[in-house]
Design an enzyme around this catalytic site. Structure first.
Site, PDB file in Angstrom:
ATOM      1  N   ASN A   1       0.860  -1.195   0.000  1.00 22.95           N
ATOM      2  CA  ASN A   1       0.000   0.000   0.000  1.00 22.95           C
ATOM      3  C   ASN A   1       0.891   1.238   0.000  1.00 22.95           C
ATOM      4  O   ASN A   1       2.109   1.131   0.030  1.00 22.95           O
ATOM      5  CB  ASN A   1      -0.965  -0.032   1.194  1.00 22.95           C
ATOM      6  CG  ASN A   1      -0.220  -0.078   2.507  1.00 22.95           C
ATOM      7  OD1 ASN A   1       0.530   0.830   2.830  1.00 22.95           O
ATOM      8  ND2 ASN A   1      -0.400  -1.161   3.249  1.00 22.95           N
TER       9      ASN A   1
ATOM     10  N   ASP B   1      -4.798  -5.904   5.089  1.00 27.58           N
ATOM     11  CA  ASP B   1      -5.879  -6.674   5.700  1.00 27.58           C
ATOM     12  C   ASP B   1      -5.887  -8.112   5.202  1.00 27.58           C
ATOM     13  O   ASP B   1      -6.302  -9.008   5.915  1.00 27.58           O
ATOM     14  CB  ASP B   1      -7.226  -6.013   5.401  1.00 27.58           C
ATOM     15  CG  ASP B   1      -7.365  -4.693   6.145  1.00 27.58           C
ATOM     16  OD1 ASP B   1      -6.956  -4.651   7.319  1.00 27.58           O
ATOM     17  OD2 ASP B   1      -7.835  -3.708   5.545  1.00 27.58           O
TER      18      ASP B   1
ATOM     19  N   LYS C   1     -14.509   1.825  14.759  1.00 24.88           N
ATOM     20  CA  LYS C   1     -13.317   0.975  14.657  1.00 24.88           C
ATOM     21  C   LYS C   1     -12.630   0.832  16.017  1.00 24.88           C
ATOM     22  O   LYS C   1     -12.232  -0.255  16.426  1.00 24.88           O
ATOM     23  CB  LYS C   1     -12.356   1.593  13.633  1.00 24.88           C
ATOM     24  CG  LYS C   1     -11.138   0.759  13.362  1.00 24.88           C
ATOM     25  CD  LYS C   1     -10.349   1.297  12.188  1.00 24.88           C
ATOM     26  CE  LYS C   1     -11.128   1.126  10.907  1.00 24.88           C
ATOM     27  NZ  LYS C   1     -10.446   1.683   9.740  1.00 24.88           N
TER      28      LYS C   1
ATOM     29  N   LYS D   1       7.793 -18.341  -9.410  1.00 28.04           N
ATOM     30  CA  LYS D   1       7.213 -17.202 -10.117  1.00 28.04           C
ATOM     31  C   LYS D   1       6.046 -17.677 -10.987  1.00 28.04           C
ATOM     32  O   LYS D   1       6.183 -18.642 -11.743  1.00 28.04           O
ATOM     33  CB  LYS D   1       8.289 -16.544 -10.988  1.00 28.04           C
ATOM     34  CG  LYS D   1       7.806 -15.270 -11.620  1.00 28.04           C
ATOM     35  CD  LYS D   1       8.894 -14.625 -12.458  1.00 28.04           C
ATOM     36  CE  LYS D   1       8.298 -13.522 -13.298  1.00 28.04           C
ATOM     37  NZ  LYS D   1       9.203 -13.052 -14.335  1.00 28.04           N
TER      38      LYS D   1
HETATM   39  O1  C5P Z   1      -8.933  -1.920  10.230  1.00 29.87           O
HETATM   40  P1  C5P Z   1      -7.953  -0.865   9.832  1.00 29.87           P
HETATM   41  O2  C5P Z   1      -6.824  -1.369   8.988  1.00 29.87           O
HETATM   42  O3  C5P Z   1      -8.558   0.350   9.239  1.00 29.87           O
HETATM   43  O4  C5P Z   1      -7.340  -0.390  11.241  1.00 29.87           O
HETATM   44  C1  C5P Z   1      -6.298   0.505  11.335  1.00 29.87           C
HETATM   45  C2  C5P Z   1      -5.575   0.351  12.634  1.00 29.87           C
HETATM   46  O5  C5P Z   1      -5.429  -1.017  12.953  1.00 29.87           O
HETATM   47  C3  C5P Z   1      -4.152   0.873  12.567  1.00 29.87           C
HETATM   48  O6  C5P Z   1      -3.801   1.314  13.862  1.00 29.87           O
HETATM   49  C4  C5P Z   1      -3.366  -0.347  12.148  1.00 29.87           C
HETATM   50  O7  C5P Z   1      -2.012  -0.250  12.541  1.00 29.87           O
HETATM   51  C5  C5P Z   1      -4.074  -1.447  12.872  1.00 29.87           C
HETATM   52  N1  C5P Z   1      -4.097  -2.739  12.168  1.00 29.87           N
HETATM   53  C6  C5P Z   1      -3.368  -3.798  12.679  1.00 29.87           C
HETATM   54  N2  C5P Z   1      -3.404  -5.020  12.061  1.00 29.87           N
HETATM   55  C7  C5P Z   1      -4.160  -5.219  10.970  1.00 29.87           C
HETATM   56  C8  C5P Z   1      -4.903  -4.147  10.439  1.00 29.87           C
HETATM   57  C9  C5P Z   1      -4.838  -2.929  11.056  1.00 29.87           C
HETATM   58  O8  C5P Z   1      -2.675  -3.614  13.685  1.00 29.87           O
HETATM   59  N3  C5P Z   1      -4.183  -6.394  10.386  1.00 29.87           N
END
Ligand code: C5P
Length: 397
Positions: free
Chosen positions: A208, A276, A337, A286
């Site tokens: 990202n 995510d 959240k 590959k």
């Molecule tokens: O769910 P989202 O990605 O929007 O949440 C953002 C927050 O959750 C951030 O603080 C990010 O560092 C943390 N996060 C995490 N592990 C994940 C996804 C997000 O620690 N797999």
């Protein structure tokens, strides 16, 4: 500022050693007690007589000096200081430190200590840029060694670039910072930062746009207040800050492991943009173009690190701060959240492309806590970091 502070100054063998008598003078002017150590090569550039005269005490020079060993010993010498400063830190001395070699007095002192170490590198620009030195720098930063400089400029060898040792007053400022009695002294704070890379196959990955700039600034701001910072970072665009313990990871699962290994902590700030999803079964070869069409990638959900840390039954950090990068209904989405994950504070921001925040140098944050939503004016990421660090310091006392 430095009254009563004991500094063990290790002088390496580079031309910049000519600045060290001045450095000693400046440190002593501020009340520090300086114990000098000369490497054999350093004596080619600056004499023991000069150093002894400005320090007010004869420099240590030899690992096998019987008188010194009988009186104090090198182990004791390395532990009796509040801070060890290496100036100039030559490429050779840095390589020894990174490898844990102990074949002269300077390297033995550096290995035998758990006192904080601050180094002021000085070397030819090509030596600085060499992959071997760059590897050593990364290792040393990971070990928590603080850096001051090098500066970019003209060098004694006639070349130009990074490699000049910082001026004595710059080194003094870094010493003062390293010894500062900040409000977060004694607190261990975990910071996650940067993107994660989730492999598709050995040469491709999903990533990202996170640069790691905000997380890096937060780690630096916490360290500046005296915190002992563990900085778990994905592959970021910006280098990690000085004076923190760096753990470099690639994937979300590696990040979770590193976070678990770093606990316990007094606070955790999860600024990483963790992917995510990952490709459920990344190929170990590959992927090839075939006549049968495109590969179909199947995804699996990554662990939510913030949620796991927030919901720990035992050993949960006293304060857990999450981030919420949103593109719409920022406060509502971020509040939900925070509740869902169970963190104490949420730093919410609008990362719609028009804001230029993702990957940019500014941030517009809303801090959401039990006290409600507090909107901060748009400011540089470094200023956001400083304000957050101050708030954390106030919350942890
Ligand atoms: O769910 P989202 O990605 O929007 O949440 C953002 C927050 O959750 C951030 O603080 C990010 O560092 C943390 N996060 C995490 N592990 C994940 C996804 C997000 O620690 N797999």
């Amino acid at each position: 500022m430095l009254a009563g502070k004991r500094i063990l100054l290790i002088i390496g063998g580079g031309i910049a050693a000519y600045k060290t008598p001045d450095l000693i003078r400046r440190l002593r002017e501020r009340g520090a007690e300086v114990t000098p150590v000369l490497t054999r090569a350093a004596e080619e550039f600056v004499t023991p007589l000069t150093i002894g005269a400005v320090a007010g005490v004869a420099p240590h020079r030899d690992l096998f000096d019987l008188t010194t060993e009988a009186e104090m010993g090198h182990i004791q010498l390395s532990r009796s200081a509040d801070l060890i400063v290496v100036a100039p830190a030559t490429a050779d001395l840095m390589a020894k430190m990174a490898q844990g070699l102990a074949n002269d007095l300077a390297s033995t002192l550096l290995l035998a200590t758990d006192t904080p170490v601050l180094i002021a590198p000085a070397m030819n620009v090509r030596m600085w840029n060499h992959p071997a030195t760059q590897r050593n720098i990364a290792t040393l930063k990971g070990d928590g060694v603080g850096f001051v400089g090098p500066e970019v400029g003209n060098m004694a060898c006639g070349e130009h670039g990074p490699g000049r040792m910082s001026e004595p007053l710059g080194i003094v400022a870094a010493v003062e910072q390293a010894l500062a009695n900040g409000p977060l002294k004694g607190k261990h704070i975990l910071v996650t930062s940067g993107p994660t890379h989730e492999p598709i196959d050995p040469v491709r990955y999903i990533a990202n746009r996170s640069s790691g700039a905000q997380g890096t600034a937060i780690a630096a701001a916490l360290a500046a207040l005296g915190a002992d910072v563990t900085f778990v970072t994905g592959p970021a665009d910006v280098p990690p800050p000085a004076g923190v313990r760096v753990v470099a990871v690639q994937t979300a699962r590696e990040m979770l492991e590193a976070v678990q290994a770093a606990l316990p902590a007094d606070a955790a700030v999860m600024a990483a943009a963790v992917a995510d999803w990952r490709v459920a079964s990344a190929s170990d070869r590959k992927l090839k173009k075939t006549r049968d069409g495109m590969p179909a990638l199947e995804f699996a959900e990554n662990p939510d690190i913030l949620a796991q840390v927030s919901q720990m039954a035992t050993g949960r950090p006293g304060l857990v701060v999450g981030f919420a990068a949103e593109t719409n209904d920022v406060v509502e989405n971020a509040t939900a959240k925070g509740k869902r994950k169970g963190c104490d504070w949420i730093m919410a921001n609008d990362v719609s492309p028009v804001t230029g925040i993702m990957g940019g140098s500014e941030n517009a944050v809303i801090l959401i806590s039990d006290a409600g939503a507090e909107e901060w004016e748009r400011m540089g990421k470094v200023d956001v970091a400083k304000r957050l660090a101050d708030r954390i310091a106030a919350a942890l006392v």
